[in-house]
Design an enzyme around this catalytic site. Structure first.
Site, PDB file in Angstrom:
ATOM      1  N   ASP A  20      45.008  35.087  31.246  1.00  0.00           N
ATOM      2  CA  ASP A  20      43.748  35.396  31.943  1.00  0.00           C
ATOM      3  C   ASP A  20      42.652  34.339  31.735  1.00  0.00           C
ATOM      4  OD1 ASP A  20      45.261  37.614  32.488  1.00  0.00           O
ATOM      5  OD2 ASP A  20      43.871  39.083  31.651  1.00  0.00           O
ATOM      6  N   ASP A  43      44.480  38.398  35.886  1.00  0.00           N
ATOM      7  CA  ASP A  43      43.977  39.746  36.135  1.00  0.00           C
ATOM      8  C   ASP A  43      43.558  39.769  37.613  1.00  0.00           C
ATOM      9  OD1 ASP A  43      43.638  42.129  34.603  1.00  0.00           O
ATOM     10  OD2 ASP A  43      41.461  41.856  34.575  1.00  0.00           O
ATOM     11  N   HIS A  73      42.552  42.472  40.381  1.00  0.00           N
ATOM     12  CA  HIS A  73      42.276  43.863  40.740  1.00  0.00           C
ATOM     13  C   HIS A  73      41.828  44.017  42.198  1.00  0.00           C
ATOM     14  CE1 HIS A  73      42.552  44.944  36.549  1.00  0.00           C
ATOM     15  NE2 HIS A  73      41.473  44.277  36.186  1.00  0.00           N
ATOM     16  N   HIS A 127      35.329  43.140  37.832  1.00  0.00           N
ATOM     17  CA  HIS A 127      35.759  41.799  37.427  1.00  0.00           C
ATOM     18  C   HIS A 127      37.095  41.450  38.073  1.00  0.00           C
ATOM     19  CE1 HIS A 127      38.000  44.430  34.699  1.00  0.00           C
ATOM     20  NE2 HIS A 127      38.901  43.461  34.635  1.00  0.00           N
ATOM     21  N   LYS A 166      48.477  40.850  37.564  1.00  0.00           N
ATOM     22  CA  LYS A 166      48.561  42.193  36.957  1.00  0.00           C
ATOM     23  C   LYS A 166      47.287  42.952  37.254  1.00  0.00           C
ATOM     24  CE  LYS A 166      46.824  40.474  32.572  1.00  0.00           C
ATOM     25  NZ  LYS A 166      45.593  41.291  32.536  1.00  0.00           N
ATOM     26  N   CYS A 202      44.043  41.814  26.538  1.00  0.00           N
ATOM     27  CA  CYS A 202      45.234  41.315  27.242  1.00  0.00           C
ATOM     28  C   CYS A 202      46.123  40.442  26.368  1.00  0.00           C
ATOM     29  CB  CYS A 202      44.814  40.614  28.519  1.00  0.00           C
ATOM     30  SG  CYS A 202      44.109  41.820  29.684  1.00  0.00           S
TER      31      CYS A 202
END
Ligand code: VGL
Ligand code: ZN
Length: 211
Positions: free
Chosen positions: A13, A51, A53, A86, A111, A156
């Site tokens: 990340d 990351d 989302h 985020h 992810k 993470c």
């Protein structure tokens, strides 16, 4: 220069939102970027997690009326720390930090794409329901040992390292190449102690760079 065969470097990340001007800033998060760049030449296989989302992700406090970042809720049966918005897919905050040398990254695993469940580990979601494919991919490459570094040590990085152990990889944490959130003071130290206790070897980047 010795290269670490059967080993992979896992860059966790290294994204704008986890750096000091980002939406979920990790103290000194940007300071690990030059270390990542210095480590990459020692590895044949380098994997980055991202990351990633959707805007309606259940880990965002803003998606739960009256909730604030830092509070813990039950998200479909799992305890969930709420975060500021985020790493929204395709946003600047979700991009890798520009100073990171991306030319040496062999493969990227995203992810946290399912809005109903968070995914701290680069291998599995927090309920261990679905795999990202990173474990199988590393095994297909013949990887036996992983070196984990990045952001954030107490989320993470920790869950990626513990899942790596669970999948049978010899697992190293590159401590100085990682930084944490420390939502509560001492969280990073606790995370490092927990990793060490469970079988992660804690090392410093200089031990690789001198090899
Ligand atoms: C992370 C909190 C929420 C991390 C990602 O990269 O450690 N932490 N999403
Ligand atoms: Zn996240």
């Amino acid at each position: 220069m010795e290269s670490f065969s059967n080993s992979a470097l896992l860059l966790i990340d290294l994204q704008n939102d986890f750096c000091p001007l980002g939406a979920l800033p990790v103290d000194e998060g940007d300071q690990v970027i030059p270390i990542a760049n210095a480590l990459m030449p020692y590895f044949d296989i380098i994997v980055a997690t991202q990351d990633w989302h959707p805007a309606n992700h259940g880990s965002f406090a803003a998606n739960h009326p009256w909730r604030k970042p830092g509070q813990v809720i039950d998200l479909h049966g799992l305890p969930q720390v709420l975060w500021p918005i985020h790493c929204v897919q395709h946003s600047f905050g979700a991009e890798f930090v520009q100073e990171l040398d991306q030319t040496k990254i062999s493969k990227i695993f995203t992810k946290g794409t399912d809005p109903t469940i968070d995914s701290y580990s680069g291998f599995f979601d927090n309920g261990h329901r679905k795999a990202t494919g990173m474990g199988d991919w590393l095994k297909e490459q013949g990887v036996k040992t992983v070196y984990v570094m990045g952001l954030a040590t107490d989320y993470c990085v920790k869950f990626t390292a513990l899942d790596a152990l669970g999948l049978g990889f010899r697992t190293y944490l590159i401590e100085d190449a990682s930084r944490g959130v420390n939502l509560s003071p001492g969280d990073v130290d606790k995370a490092v102690a927990e990793m060490a206790e469970k079988g992660v070897s804690v090392i410093h980047s200089a031990e690789i760079i001198k090899a």
